[in-house]
Design a protein around this motif. Structure first.
Motif, mmCIF file in Angstrom:
data_model
loop_
_atom_site.group_PDB
_atom_site.id
_atom_site.type_symbol
_atom_site.label_atom_id
_atom_site.label_comp_id
_atom_site.label_asym_id
_atom_site.label_seq_id
_atom_site.Cartn_x
_atom_site.Cartn_y
_atom_site.Cartn_z
ATOM 1 N N SER A 108 26.765 14.274 24.831
ATOM 2 C CA SER A 108 26.421 15.360 25.740
ATOM 3 C C SER A 108 24.908 15.458 25.859
ATOM 4 O O SER A 108 24.169 15.038 24.981
ATOM 5 C CB SER A 108 26.982 16.689 25.245
ATOM 6 O OG SER A 108 26.238 17.167 24.163
ATOM 7 N N SER A 109 24.456 15.998 26.965
ATOM 8 C CA SER A 109 23.025 16.240 27.151
ATOM 9 C C SER A 109 22.860 17.656 27.672
ATOM 10 O O SER A 109 23.697 18.157 28.409
ATOM 11 C CB SER A 109 22.430 15.229 28.128
ATOM 12 O OG SER A 109 23.121 15.249 29.354
ATOM 13 N N VAL A 110 21.792 18.279 27.253
ATOM 14 C CA VAL A 110 21.515 19.647 27.674
ATOM 15 C C VAL A 110 20.528 19.565 28.821
ATOM 16 O O VAL A 110 19.415 19.066 28.661
ATOM 17 C CB VAL A 110 20.944 20.478 26.505
ATOM 18 C CG1 VAL A 110 20.609 21.886 26.961
ATOM 19 C CG2 VAL A 110 21.933 20.509 25.356
ATOM 20 N N VAL A 111 20.939 20.011 30.009
ATOM 21 C CA VAL A 111 20.081 19.900 31.181
ATOM 22 C C VAL A 111 19.310 21.176 31.460
ATOM 23 O O VAL A 111 18.351 21.175 32.211
ATOM 24 C CB VAL A 111 20.878 19.450 32.425
ATOM 25 C CG1 VAL A 111 21.359 18.016 32.249
ATOM 26 C CG2 VAL A 111 22.031 20.374 32.704
ATOM 27 N N SER A 112 19.743 22.261 30.883
ATOM 28 C CA SER A 112 18.966 23.495 30.879
ATOM 29 C C SER A 112 19.435 24.277 29.664
ATOM 30 O O SER A 112 20.433 23.918 29.047
ATOM 31 C CB SER A 112 19.168 24.311 32.159
ATOM 32 O OG SER A 112 20.449 24.887 32.175
ATOM 33 N N ASP A 113 18.725 25.321 29.295
ATOM 34 C CA ASP A 113 19.063 26.030 28.064
ATOM 35 C C ASP A 113 20.470 26.616 28.068
ATOM 36 O O ASP A 113 21.043 26.856 27.022
ATOM 37 C CB ASP A 113 18.047 27.138 27.795
ATOM 38 C CG ASP A 113 16.769 26.567 27.228
ATOM 39 O OD1 ASP A 113 16.794 25.425 26.751
ATOM 40 O OD2 ASP A 113 15.743 27.252 27.266
#
Length: 146
Positions: A108-113
């Protein structure tokens, strides 16, 4: 990807394929390809760079980003846009899931908080163990392997 000479490619899809091909050429016929993307988390190690980029330019979002989208001429405005980073992650995930022969496992990647793109295995099986709020991909690879 930010370190690549993107001007040598005509489209985002061409640049993404070059990254995938260079990574997959290391071994012959891999059974799985594990994709770990940087996240974008506020107040992280990279925050000072992000703030500097924000001071230099106002981000310009690309509408309807696809593999045929031309490489932007003003890359500093491209990278300054949160929407572009999110859409680029989604485009990479799409290309890996649809064009790569080996079975991908995508951390998974966090694209915004407030938004984390889920970790998936080929066939869209969700892998909750690969949800990770560490920003740097190279630091996340260790947790991914563990």
């Amino acid at each position: 990807m930010r370190q690549m000479p993107l001007a040598q490619f005509s489209t985002l899809g061409g640049a993404i394929n070059a990254v995938i091909n260079s990574a997959s050429s290391i071994c012959e016929g891999p059974e799985y390809i594990h994709l770990v993307l940087d996240s974008n988390v506020k107040m992280s190690v990279k925050e000072c760079e992000r703030l500097r980029r924000g001071d230099e330019a106002t981000g310009i979002a690309i509408i309807d980003m696809s593999r045929d989208t031309p490489i932007p001429q003003q890359l500093y405005k491209f990278w300054a846009s949160k929407e572009n980073r999110r859409n680029l992650h989604l485009l990479v995930r799409y290309i890996v899931c649809n064009d790569v022969c080996a079975n991908p496992i995508i951390a998974s990647s966090v694209v915004s908080d407030n938004e984390a793109l889920r970790a998936i295995k080929f066939g869209n099986e969700v892998i909750s163990e690969l949800l990770n709020w560490i920003e740097e991909a190279n630091a996340r690879v260790v947790a991914h392997v563990e």
